[in-house]
Design a protein around this motif. Sequence first.
Motif, PDB file in Angstrom:
ATOM      1  N   SER A   1       9.125   7.330   2.771  1.00 36.29           N
ATOM      2  CA  SER A   1      10.258   8.282   3.868  1.00 36.29           C
ATOM      3  C   SER A   1      10.241   7.695   4.741  1.00 36.29           C
ATOM      4  CB  SER A   1      10.520   9.142   3.390  1.00 36.29           C
ATOM      5  OG  SER A   1       9.874  10.044   4.275  1.00 36.29           O
ATOM      6  N   GLY A   2      10.949   7.467   5.304  1.00 33.75           N
ATOM      7  CA  GLY A   2      11.096   6.939   6.946  1.00 33.75           C
ATOM      8  C   GLY A   2      10.567   7.610   7.773  1.00 33.75           C
ATOM      9  N   GLU A   3      10.328   9.193   7.336  1.00 35.59           N
ATOM     10  CA  GLU A   3       9.199   9.896   8.093  1.00 35.59           C
ATOM     11  C   GLU A   3       8.103   9.931   7.873  1.00 35.59           C
ATOM     12  OE1 GLU A   3      11.984  11.345  10.451  1.00 35.59           O
ATOM     13  OE2 GLU A   3      13.070   9.928   9.819  1.00 35.59           O
TER      14      GLU A   3
ATOM     15  N   GLY B   1       1.060  -1.009  -0.126  1.00 33.29           N
ATOM     16  CA  GLY B   1       0.014  -0.403  -0.017  1.00 33.29           C
ATOM     17  C   GLY B   1       1.457   1.471  -0.175  1.00 33.29           C
ATOM     18  N   ALA B   2       2.322   1.663   1.235  1.00 35.13           N
ATOM     19  CA  ALA B   2       3.050   1.914   0.671  1.00 35.13           C
ATOM     20  C   ALA B   2       3.656   2.689  -0.814  1.00 35.13           C
ATOM     21  CB  ALA B   2       3.853   2.291   1.966  1.00 35.13           C
ATOM     22  N   VAL B   3       4.016   1.529  -1.133  1.00 39.97           N
ATOM     23  CA  VAL B   3       4.788   1.480  -2.380  1.00 39.97           C
ATOM     24  C   VAL B   3       3.542   2.312  -3.514  1.00 39.97           C
ATOM     25  CG1 VAL B   3       5.835   0.543  -3.596  1.00 39.97           C
ATOM     26  CG2 VAL B   3       6.383  -0.025  -1.678  1.00 39.97           C
ATOM     27  N   ALA B   4       2.264   1.412  -3.596  1.00 38.01           N
ATOM     28  CA  ALA B   4       0.677   2.062  -4.503  1.00 38.01           C
ATOM     29  C   ALA B   4       1.221   3.392  -4.229  1.00 38.01           C
ATOM     30  CB  ALA B   4      -0.063   1.379  -4.179  1.00 38.01           C
ATOM     31  N   ALA B   5       0.702   3.905  -3.339  1.00 38.63           N
ATOM     32  CA  ALA B   5       0.757   5.717  -3.061  1.00 38.63           C
ATOM     33  C   ALA B   5       2.101   6.426  -2.981  1.00 38.63           C
ATOM     34  CB  ALA B   5       0.343   5.554  -1.220  1.00 38.63           C
ATOM     35  N   SER B   6       3.054   6.046  -3.267  1.00 43.93           N
ATOM     36  CA  SER B   6       3.828   6.683  -3.569  1.00 43.93           C
ATOM     37  C   SER B   6       4.417   6.774  -5.237  1.00 43.93           C
ATOM     38  CB  SER B   6       5.646   5.496  -2.353  1.00 43.93           C
ATOM     39  OG  SER B   6       6.403   6.397  -3.603  1.00 43.93           O
ATOM     40  N   LEU B   7       4.096   6.117  -5.685  1.00 46.44           N
ATOM     41  CA  LEU B   7       3.885   5.387  -7.046  1.00 46.44           C
ATOM     42  C   LEU B   7       3.399   6.329  -7.698  1.00 46.44           C
ATOM     43  CD1 LEU B   7       4.858   1.370  -7.690  1.00 46.44           C
ATOM     44  CD2 LEU B   7       5.830   3.751  -8.139  1.00 46.44           C
ATOM     45  N   PHE B   8       2.246   6.564  -7.426  1.00 45.27           N
ATOM     46  CA  PHE B   8       0.643   6.882  -7.841  1.00 45.27           C
ATOM     47  C   PHE B   8       0.263   8.258  -7.493  1.00 45.27           C
ATOM     48  CE2 PHE B   8      -0.693   2.766  -8.507  1.00 45.27           C
ATOM     49  CZ  PHE B   8      -0.815   2.381  -9.718  1.00 45.27           C
TER      50      PHE B   8
END
Length: 183
Positions: A152-154, A139-146
Amino acid sequence: MKSTYIVLAIAIPVMIASAWLLAAPGTILLSLSLGALLIALSAIDIATLRLPDALTFTVLLFGAIMVALTRPDLWLHHLLGAGIGYVALVGLELAYKRLRGRDGLGRGDAKLLGAIGMWVAWPGLAPVLLVASVSGLLGAVAASLFGKRSLSGETPMAFGPWIALGGWVVWLAAPHMALVPLD
């Protein structure tokens, strides 16, 4: 806000259908109650990064009712699930804070895993965390890609919805996985 309504419009029918098809015999109403509580907790956590104690406690209470009604001879397994689930994430929370000097996991996540542990018993905790971790990462990777969020770690991220998803999947799959004997 609009995306929350879309998620709810998908999550509610999926929860109802999966409970209807996969819930263990005699647990459909309790399963639907669990699903509704997990969806509510997820929506609140996404919006506020908080998991209300009252709803989390209700998950625990309904889990205790489920054990009393459907598997009273397995109380120890379910109580251990609640205790170990809570203590494991509190330990992780404290270790992360000590190592990194900042919060990385909320106490509500520990309370939610403990409440779900009442439902899935101690053998279900590892599968819950596996589903939660993998789906949360995806989910985090998908949110970042889109372009929804930077990765980030923050970056704060609600982990409760992923714990809820893991709990739901393991609750429905447990009778088919023989995690805890049901007889």
